[in-house]
Design an enzyme around this catalytic site. Structure first.
Site, PDB file in Angstrom:
ATOM      1  N   HIS A   1     -17.690 -16.076   8.625  1.00 43.79           N
ATOM      2  CA  HIS A   1     -16.597 -15.362   9.287  1.00 43.79           C
ATOM      3  C   HIS A   1     -15.511 -16.267   9.853  1.00 43.79           C
ATOM      4  CE1 HIS A   1     -18.822 -16.454  12.929  1.00 43.79           C
ATOM      5  NE2 HIS A   1     -17.697 -16.261  13.581  1.00 43.79           N
TER       6      HIS A   1
HETATM    7  C1  UD1 Z   1     -14.421 -14.244  17.059  1.00 41.04           C
HETATM    8  C2  UD1 Z   1     -14.423 -15.593  17.759  1.00 41.04           C
HETATM    9  C3  UD1 Z   1     -15.495 -16.472  17.144  1.00 41.04           C
HETATM   10  C4  UD1 Z   1     -16.842 -15.774  17.121  1.00 41.04           C
HETATM   11  C5  UD1 Z   1     -16.699 -14.439  16.436  1.00 41.04           C
HETATM   12  C6  UD1 Z   1     -18.005 -13.672  16.435  1.00 41.04           C
HETATM   13  C7  UD1 Z   1     -12.171 -16.270  18.500  1.00 41.04           C
HETATM   14  C8  UD1 Z   1     -11.049 -17.200  18.280  1.00 41.04           C
HETATM   15  N1  UD1 Z   1     -13.153 -16.305  17.594  1.00 41.04           N
HETATM   16  O1  UD1 Z   1     -14.033 -14.489  15.709  1.00 41.04           O
HETATM   17  O2  UD1 Z   1     -15.613 -17.641  17.932  1.00 41.04           O
HETATM   18  O3  UD1 Z   1     -17.754 -16.586  16.431  1.00 41.04           O
HETATM   19  O4  UD1 Z   1     -15.707 -13.667  17.115  1.00 41.04           O
HETATM   20  O5  UD1 Z   1     -17.980 -12.612  15.507  1.00 41.04           O
HETATM   21  O6  UD1 Z   1     -12.176 -15.541  19.470  1.00 41.04           O
HETATM   22  N2  UD1 Z   1     -12.172  -7.343  12.748  1.00 41.04           N
HETATM   23  C9  UD1 Z   1     -12.438  -6.007  12.475  1.00 41.04           C
HETATM   24  N3  UD1 Z   1     -13.173  -5.308  13.360  1.00 41.04           N
HETATM   25  C10 UD1 Z   1     -13.657  -5.827  14.513  1.00 41.04           C
HETATM   26  C11 UD1 Z   1     -13.370  -7.184  14.803  1.00 41.04           C
HETATM   27  C12 UD1 Z   1     -12.630  -7.920  13.908  1.00 41.04           C
HETATM   28  O7  UD1 Z   1     -12.043  -5.486  11.438  1.00 41.04           O
HETATM   29  O8  UD1 Z   1     -14.343  -5.122  15.272  1.00 41.04           O
HETATM   30  C13 UD1 Z   1     -11.394  -8.141  11.764  1.00 41.04           C
HETATM   31  C14 UD1 Z   1      -9.915  -8.038  11.944  1.00 41.04           C
HETATM   32  O9  UD1 Z   1      -9.342  -8.122  10.687  1.00 41.04           O
HETATM   33  C15 UD1 Z   1      -9.583  -9.308  12.712  1.00 41.04           C
HETATM   34  C16 UD1 Z   1     -10.597 -10.282  12.162  1.00 41.04           C
HETATM   35  O10 UD1 Z   1     -11.760  -9.490  11.917  1.00 41.04           O
HETATM   36  O11 UD1 Z   1      -8.272  -9.735  12.541  1.00 41.04           O
HETATM   37  C17 UD1 Z   1     -10.928 -11.411  13.072  1.00 41.04           C
HETATM   38  O12 UD1 Z   1     -11.424 -10.916  14.331  1.00 41.04           O
HETATM   39  P1  UD1 Z   1     -11.198 -11.764  15.669  1.00 41.04           P
HETATM   40  O13 UD1 Z   1     -11.764 -11.037  16.812  1.00 41.04           O
HETATM   41  O14 UD1 Z   1      -9.790 -12.191  15.762  1.00 41.04           O
HETATM   42  O15 UD1 Z   1     -12.041 -13.086  15.445  1.00 41.04           O
HETATM   43  P2  UD1 Z   1     -13.478 -13.310  14.802  1.00 41.04           P
HETATM   44  O16 UD1 Z   1     -13.289 -13.897  13.455  1.00 41.04           O
HETATM   45  O17 UD1 Z   1     -14.364 -12.111  14.900  1.00 41.04           O
END
Ligand code: UD1
Length: 352
Positions: A200
């Protein structure tokens, strides 16, 4: 006030929340809404018995600056409304950083659970979050000696640092299912005869070449050994953009916490870029290949529990583990440190 937002924080907060309740301390849990899909958030709240958030900011997904900015604004308001005696933040996500900044500006004491972790790679957004957060916090709860020494080496006063043990370790040993059979049946795999894989991190998902390399590597391995791949929504979205289809991999959505622990404990090998999963694998006696060039948990590599797989080395490292690591010792501490209770005792000194 405890602040959560992303999946691994729900696990850490659940442990602390139980210990706070047992000690009779009041907790206002604030959810930034960084993770919002049911599989990424609601399922964890239900399974772990987390309290309803006092406030959910519903910030959702955005660029780092926009997401952190919205959180900062919402958390400042939440802190002004709820007037916490102290704020507790966990790990290294954007929710952690926003919580630290909001509380520091309002001069509210802040405690950081999982302080002092460093990968040495400032290209990772989490590394920036770790460094800034630690330097803003009043109480730094380091999981081990190495993280405590890291904080001292950055000039942080020893008065602020406490070695508490690793709250994820306590959570893992509390929640690992005694019988993984239901999970193995659900994923149609057999004990110690499959690989459990997750990806991820932005450095792996946002570069199309890198993502393709990882998925094609896993798909090749899956011809001979089943691979259960649980895709984070961002990874699933990137794969859809690439129109990539698995030939042999068994593709799934995000696993809930208990299922993930069961898959982790029962697999032959874990392949991941998750900071939490690499540790869970070591504690549960499963070797792991870390899809990164560095890790903030270097003892996993030095002990032989994990191997790093920078770009271009996944297949080689998986083959190495399958050939060599059958009886290698992994990190299995003898006893559980009651980290959540230790933290509650430290918090009590601040609050009362
Ligand atoms: C975040 C943390 C990471 C952690 C991870 C656990 C930061 C910088 N990173 O990364 O350290 O290891 O969480 O999972 O805070 N998305 C969805 N649904 C959700 C959540 C996310 O569709 O419920 C998708 C969206 O497209 C989003 C992308 O995932 O843009 C990234 O999500 P984001 O919360 O920005 O960071 P993570 O990659 O989950």
């Amino acid at each position: 006030m405890t602040i959560v937002g992303a999946r691994p924080q729900f696990v850490k907060a659940a442990m602390l929340s139980r210990a706070l309740r047992a000690a009779g301390l009041h907790e206002d849990l604030v959810h930034t809404g960084q993770h919002y899909d049911d599989a990424m958030s609601g399922a964890f709240f239900r399974q772990l018995g987390l309290p309803e958030p006092a406030i959910n900011l519903h910030v959702g997904s955005a660029s780092h600056g926009a997401q952190t900015g919205r959180m900062l604004e919402g958390l400042e308001r939440a802190m002004l409304d709820l007037c916490p005696d102290t704020v507790v933040i966990f790990g290294d996500t954007n929710s952690t950083l926003a919580g630290a900044l909001a509380a520091a500006k309002l001069k509210i004491p802040i405690a950081h659970v999982e302080a002092g972790m460093r990968s040495g790679d400032r290209g990772m957004p989490e590394e920036i979050n770790r460094i800034v957060t630690d330097h803003l916090c009043d109480q730094l709860y380091a999981p081990d000696q190495i993280s405590s020494e890291q904080l001292l080496s950055e000039g942080i006063s020893p008065k602020r640092i406490h070695i508490t043990g690793d709250i994820m370790h306590e959570a893992t040993l509390c929640h690992v299912p005694v019988d993984p059979l239901l999970t193995l049946n659900a994923y149609q795999v057999k004990l110690k005869s499959f690989i459990y894989a997750t990806v991820h991190r932005s450095e792996n998902t946002d570069d199309q070449g890198r993502l393709r390399e990882i998925l094609e590597g896993l798909d090749t391995i899956a011809k001979d050994l089943p691979v259960v791949f649980c895709a984070h929504p961002r990874t699933a979205a990137k794969l859809a953009e690439l129109s990539w289809k698995a030939k042999h991999l068994s593709m799934h959505g995000p696993a809930d916490y208990a299922s993930s622990l069961a898959l982790c404990a029962s697999s032959r090998l874990v392949v991941t870029d998750s900071g939490g999963l690499q540790r869970e694998a070591a504690w549960l006696g499963t070797p792991s290949v870390i899809l990164r060039s560095s890790t903030e948990w270097p003892t996993l590599v030095s002990s032989g529990a994990s191997r790093l797989a920078p770009p271009g080395t996944l297949l080689e490292q998986v083959i190495n583990v399958l050939r060599d690591d059958v009886n290698k010792p992994t990190i299995k501490p003898e006893k559980i440190t009651p980290t959540a209770s230790i933290i509650v005792d430290l918090l009590r000194r601040v609050v009362l």
